[in-house]
Write an enzyme that holds these catalytic residues in place. Structure first.
Site, PDB file in Angstrom:
ATOM      1  CG  ASN A 103      -0.265  -0.380   2.487  1.00  0.00           C
ATOM      2  OD1 ASN A 103       0.299  -1.471   2.606  1.00  0.00           O
ATOM      3  ND2 ASN A 103      -0.303   0.504   3.461  1.00  0.00           N
ATOM      4  CD  GLN A 156      -3.860  -0.104  -1.336  1.00  0.00           C
ATOM      5  OE1 GLN A 156      -4.117   0.412  -2.429  1.00  0.00           O
ATOM      6  NE2 GLN A 156      -4.199   0.468  -0.201  1.00  0.00           N
ATOM      7  CB  THR A 158     -27.692  -9.015  10.661  1.00  0.00           C
ATOM      8  OG1 THR A 158     -28.347  -9.730  11.703  1.00  0.00           O
ATOM      9  CG2 THR A 158     -28.676  -8.721   9.542  1.00  0.00           C
ATOM     10  CB  CYS A 199      -3.343   2.723   9.220  1.00  0.00           C
ATOM     11  SG  CYS A 199      -4.632   2.132   8.154  1.00  0.00           S
TER      12      CYS A 199
END
Ligand SMILES: Cc1ncc(COP(=O)(O)O)c(C=O)c1O
Length: 397
Positions: free
Chosen positions: A152, A180, A238, A328
């Site tokens: 990345n 990526q 769900t 990040c």
């Protein structure tokens, strides 16, 4: 006023119109729970299974091998921790590389504190791992090899098919993070010989918070959550049907657009790389120049004598969005672990910028950047030269 320019598509991409339409339509028409047996639930279930078929066909998998998750981070954790928990009686050793995304590295680190052993195989100065070093690290207690498909920060494309073959010969489960790579390169689970493969929606013009893990039939995997029997009982909860259907739509379109989009993006990337090297002194490219060893859209450059973050902020003031590393880690002042692993001196690693192109970028965007950057760099270099000169104890010349 000049238009804003977004060059941070490796961090995230905008929703494309067709995907937004799919999302809006399903949000307003299909609210049923895909586990309910009445018609509301069955409508949602049908959409869920159609989306599973789309994702599967985009990567050469069977629909029952696709598990929907909340994104790349969860897919990586499910692949790594899920394998570790499922195979802990067989062994406790995992192999990865030094340049993985933190979703992989921090999962491995957490497992180390729980008694697993991890080998971090180094990369060369182009960010590439040698498959024979991975094979050489395999031992009887190895239960997993995890290496990313494309990096990345540098865009380096790892020799995943070769690693898959070597891991397969040893009977070791092989995971790749293709977050990526998807949408930039063909991704086929048979060609890559992978058992587990991570995908994320928001890197391919789909929504955030949705992704998938490919799990080859027969690969043991322990769920990370306790709950119901959704997603083959591997990922309880769900399902986010609108997000999943929009993700499938995004995936279908990016695959259709390959390889034309790759050719276009690579032209922009190469124009910027050669332009920067030509007009600014002390610029170096981080990663491989070979087209088969780097993604068409990610360019990582170090610009000597300037701080990457200062460059980023100056560009931002002019409406141009780039990154200093992975999203990040931005905010942290430490140099990128990826660039350091490529043996870049810390100072050069701090002077790096990542430009990541996307479908809306044009040659005019590259030209604007080439017009603005030399002045910004010259100004920042002057400032840092003055700071160095004034620093107490520094040698004055
Ligand atoms: C290589 C890689 N893996 C995993 C992730 C995490 O994906 P997500 O943001 O969907 O959790 C990213 C995101 O930056 C990435 O680039």
């Amino acid at each position: 006023m000049a238009e804003d320019i977004y060059l941070d598509h490796a961090a995230t991409t905008p929703l494309r119109r067709e995907v937004q339409e799919t999302l809006d339509e399903i949000l307003s028409t299909t609210f049923g729970n895909a586990s309910s047996i009445h018609s509301f639930g069955q409508d949602a279930k049908r959409l869920l299974e159609e989306s599973r078929e789309v994702i599967a066909s985009c990567i050469g998998a069977n629909p029952d091998e696709i598990i929907f998750t909340s994104g790349g981070t969860e897919s990586d954790n499910l692949a790594i921790r899920g394998t570790a928990l499922a195979q802990k009686d067989k062994g406790n050793h995992i192999i990865t590389t030094t340049v993985e995304h933190h979703a992989v590295l921090n999962c491995c680190k957490a497992l180390e504190s729980e008694g697993f052993e991890v080998t971090y195989v180094p990369v060369n100065n182009e960010c590439l791992v040698d498959p024979t070093r991975i094979a050489g690290a395999i031992r009887p207690e190895t239960i997993l090899v995890t290496t990313m498909f494309a990096n990345n920060e540098t865009g380096a494309i790892q020799p995943v098919a070769e690693i898959g073959e070597l891991a397969g010969k040893e009977g070791v489960v092989f995971h790749t993070d293709a977050v990526q790579a998807a949408g930039k390169l063909p991704v086929n689970v048979e060609d890559l010989q992978v058992d587990l493969l991570s995908l994320s929606g928001h890197k391919i013009y789909g929504p955030k918070g949705v992704g998938a893990l490919y799990v080859r039939r027969g690969t043991p995997l322990h769920p990370l959550f306790c709950g119901g029997h959704h997603e083959g009982a591997v990922r309880p909860g769900t399902e986010n049907v609108p997000g999943i259907a929009a993700f499938a739509k995004a995936m279908e379109i990016v695959i259709e657009e390959l390889p034309e989009s790759g050719t276009r993006l690579r032209l922009l990337k190469e124009k910027l790389a050669s332009g920067l090297i030509e007009i600014i002194s002390g610029v170096r490219r981080n990663g491989s120049k070979d087209t088969d060893k780097s993604l068409p859209n990610i360019l990582n450059m170090s610009i000597e004598g300037v701080d990457g973050e200062s460059l980023l902020l100056n560009l931002d003031l002019m409406g141009i969005a780039v990154s200093t590393g992975s999203a990040c880690t931005s905010g942290a002042t430490d140099p990128s672990h990826v660039l350091l692993a490529m043996a870049l001196p810390p100072q050069l690693a701090q002077s790096s910028l990542r430009f990541s192109f996307g479908r809306d970028n044009t040659e005019a965007h590259v030209e604007r950047l080439l017009e603005l950057l030399p002045d910004i760099v010259a100004r920042l270099r002057r400032v840092s030269a003055v700071r160095l000169k004034d620093r107490p104890g520094s040698v004055q010349t």
